[in-house]
Every structure is written in structure tokens, then in C-alpha cells.
Scaffold this motif. Sequence first.
Motif, PDB file in Angstrom:
ATOM      1  N   PHE A   1       0.825  -1.206   0.000  1.00  0.00           N
ATOM      2  CA  PHE A   1       0.000   0.000   0.000  1.00  0.00           C
ATOM      3  C   PHE A   1       0.862   1.261   0.000  1.00  0.00           C
ATOM      4  N   HIS A   2       1.917   1.274   0.812  1.00  0.00           N
ATOM      5  CA  HIS A   2       2.784   2.447   0.926  1.00  0.00           C
ATOM      6  C   HIS A   2       3.909   2.469  -0.108  1.00  0.00           C
ATOM      7  N   LYS A   3       3.933   1.464  -0.969  1.00  0.00           N
ATOM      8  CA  LYS A   3       4.919   1.390  -2.050  1.00  0.00           C
ATOM      9  C   LYS A   3       6.350   1.525  -1.518  1.00  0.00           C
ATOM     10  N   THR A   4       6.675   0.676  -0.530  1.00  0.00           N
ATOM     11  CA  THR A   4       8.017   0.725   0.053  1.00  0.00           C
ATOM     12  C   THR A   4       8.985  -0.235  -0.647  1.00  0.00           C
ATOM     13  N   TYR A   5       8.531  -0.852  -1.704  1.00  0.00           N
ATOM     14  CA  TYR A   5       9.388  -1.715  -2.518  1.00  0.00           C
ATOM     15  C   TYR A   5       8.857  -1.683  -3.950  1.00  0.00           C
ATOM     16  N   LYS A   6       9.652  -2.206  -4.884  1.00  0.00           N
ATOM     17  CA  LYS A   6       9.229  -2.272  -6.291  1.00  0.00           C
ATOM     18  C   LYS A   6       8.904  -3.695  -6.700  1.00  0.00           C
ATOM     19  N   TRP A   7       9.773  -4.637  -6.293  1.00  0.00           N
ATOM     20  CA  TRP A   7       9.612  -6.036  -6.676  1.00  0.00           C
ATOM     21  C   TRP A   7       9.725  -6.873  -5.408  1.00  0.00           C
ATOM     22  N   GLY A   8       8.634  -7.492  -5.020  1.00  0.00           N
ATOM     23  CA  GLY A   8       8.621  -8.282  -3.804  1.00  0.00           C
ATOM     24  C   GLY A   8       8.350  -9.741  -4.078  1.00  0.00           C
ATOM     25  N   THR A   9       8.789 -10.573  -3.154  1.00  0.00           N
ATOM     26  CA  THR A   9       8.506 -12.004  -3.235  1.00  0.00           C
ATOM     27  C   THR A   9       7.936 -12.477  -1.903  1.00  0.00           C
ATOM     28  N   VAL A  10       7.009 -13.409  -1.997  1.00  0.00           N
ATOM     29  CA  VAL A  10       6.497 -14.134  -0.839  1.00  0.00           C
ATOM     30  C   VAL A  10       6.996 -15.555  -1.009  1.00  0.00           C
ATOM     31  N   SER A  11       7.773 -16.033  -0.050  1.00  0.00           N
ATOM     32  CA  SER A  11       8.357 -17.366  -0.197  1.00  0.00           C
ATOM     33  C   SER A  11       8.010 -18.236   1.009  1.00  0.00           C
TER      34      SER A  11
ATOM     35  N   SER B   1      16.022 -23.148  -6.380  1.00  0.00           N
ATOM     36  CA  SER B   1      16.220 -22.819  -7.800  1.00  0.00           C
ATOM     37  C   SER B   1      15.171 -21.855  -8.340  1.00  0.00           C
ATOM     38  N   ASN B   2      14.053 -21.710  -7.673  1.00  0.00           N
ATOM     39  CA  ASN B   2      13.002 -20.798  -8.151  1.00  0.00           C
ATOM     40  C   ASN B   2      13.367 -19.328  -7.965  1.00  0.00           C
ATOM     41  N   TYR B   3      14.482 -19.044  -7.321  1.00  0.00           N
ATOM     42  CA  TYR B   3      14.935 -17.654  -7.189  1.00  0.00           C
ATOM     43  C   TYR B   3      15.676 -17.179  -8.435  1.00  0.00           C
ATOM     44  N   PHE B   4      16.046 -18.119  -9.296  1.00  0.00           N
ATOM     45  CA  PHE B   4      16.805 -17.765 -10.495  1.00  0.00           C
ATOM     46  C   PHE B   4      16.032 -16.753 -11.338  1.00  0.00           C
ATOM     47  N   GLY B   5      16.691 -15.694 -11.764  1.00  0.00           N
ATOM     48  CA  GLY B   5      16.091 -14.691 -12.643  1.00  0.00           C
ATOM     49  C   GLY B   5      15.307 -13.614 -11.919  1.00  0.00           C
ATOM     50  N   LYS B   6      15.277 -13.648 -10.617  1.00  0.00           N
ATOM     51  CA  LYS B   6      14.561 -12.628  -9.857  1.00  0.00           C
ATOM     52  C   LYS B   6      15.569 -11.646  -9.265  1.00  0.00           C
ATOM     53  N   HIS B   7      15.144 -10.410  -9.073  1.00  0.00           N
ATOM     54  CA  HIS B   7      16.007  -9.366  -8.513  1.00  0.00           C
ATOM     55  C   HIS B   7      15.176  -8.479  -7.604  1.00  0.00           C
ATOM     56  N   PHE B   8      14.563  -9.064  -6.598  1.00  0.00           N
ATOM     57  CA  PHE B   8      13.604  -8.410  -5.724  1.00  0.00           C
ATOM     58  C   PHE B   8      14.287  -7.542  -4.664  1.00  0.00           C
ATOM     59  N   ASP B   9      13.527  -6.544  -4.194  1.00  0.00           N
ATOM     60  CA  ASP B   9      14.051  -5.684  -3.141  1.00  0.00           C
ATOM     61  C   ASP B   9      13.292  -5.845  -1.821  1.00  0.00           C
ATOM     62  N   ARG B  10      12.361  -6.797  -1.777  1.00  0.00           N
ATOM     63  CA  ARG B  10      11.659  -7.127  -0.523  1.00  0.00           C
ATOM     64  C   ARG B  10      11.275  -8.600  -0.581  1.00  0.00           C
ATOM     65  N   ASN B  11      11.521  -9.313   0.515  1.00  0.00           N
ATOM     66  CA  ASN B  11      11.138 -10.724   0.593  1.00  0.00           C
ATOM     67  C   ASN B  11      10.392 -10.966   1.894  1.00  0.00           C
ATOM     68  N   PHE B  12       9.200 -11.523   1.759  1.00  0.00           N
ATOM     69  CA  PHE B  12       8.394 -11.918   2.907  1.00  0.00           C
ATOM     70  C   PHE B  12       8.470 -13.443   2.967  1.00  0.00           C
ATOM     71  N   SER B  13       9.149 -13.958   3.958  1.00  0.00           N
ATOM     72  CA  SER B  13       9.427 -15.383   4.018  1.00  0.00           C
ATOM     73  C   SER B  13       8.660 -16.028   5.172  1.00  0.00           C
TER      74      SER B  13
END
Length: 173
Positions: free
Chosen positions: A7-17, A78-90
Motif C-alpha cells: 500500500f505504501h509502495k516501500t518496494y518495487k519487486w517483492g517475493t512471498v516465499s 532454484s526458483n529464485y533464479f532470474g529474480k532481482h527483488f528488493d523485498r522478501n516476505f518469508s
Amino acid sequence: DCLIATFHKTYKWGTVSSCDAIKVRSVMEKVLAAFEKHPILRFLNARPLRSPAYKVNFDNGILLESVNDNIAGKTPGSNYFGKHFDRNFSEESSFLTDEITSKKMMASSELGCIFRYSGMTTFSKNSPMGRIFFDIKNEKKIVNLPSYANPTWDKQKEEDSILEFGGRNSQGF
């Protein structure tokens, strides 16, 4: 945290893992339900793709994807290959291995990444989460709530936990 950060746009590319596909689906469906049904969050106009992995684009420019850590598979992480995220929710972070953690770190943005770990504290001091959790430099960054902080905690759960974990002073309690 994922909802507020989006909502606050504190990241551009995030992942939920998480540790496996079932857990990823469980978490992502709850996140998507909030974005689709909440009276304020739905204005972000979440546009999800659910297969083969979750990929959600928002009107504010955020991209949120899912990553299956695949801990029991032939190629964990291996599913992280090709990603360049700036936030990860694990989620279920206690299951992270050195191999998965290494691939996750290598896939994060070269400009930096915020990692938000959650899950039970059922790890050893020498595991990836144990090294983070027990590092004194992180003491102001870690919140470790006991089971009895849960609003559904009652006398019966307390008695069961004492039997299960060997007393009130045990790590699991």
C-alpha cells in the motif's frame, strides 16, 4: 507487513516465499483475498496470475511474486533464479537451508533488499535463521512472541504445552 508495504509502495519487486507449494498457496491466497476485498486495498487493483507461480501487478507499479523454496525437491532454491527483488516476505523460515539462503541472497536486488522472516523458532543456532536470530546485532530487529500471547490461549492449551514441551521454561513453550 506485505499488505502495508505494498500500500505504501516501500518496494518495487517483492517475493512471498515459503518451504513448499502448499504453504506458498496458503499465504498468497490470503494476501490476494485482502487485496481484492478490503475497501481500501482493492483500489490498488491487484491483477493476479496464479499459475505456474503467483505474480501480482498493482496500479502503483508494485510487482509481487511467489517463490517456492522447494526444500524437499531435487533443486532447492532454484526458483529464485532470474529474480532481482528488493523485498522478501518469508514464511516458515525455520526450514531455510544454507543452499536456499545463498540462492535467495544472490537473487536479491543489487541495490539492497529487506528480508522479513516469520515462522516458528524451531531452528538450531547454526542454521541460517539461527545465525540471524542469535546474532546480538539483530536484537532490536527481532520480535519473538511466546505462544501465550495468542488471544486464543487458554488454560487447556497451557497445560497441553507444558506436557508437550517439557515445562514453561522450554524453548517450545
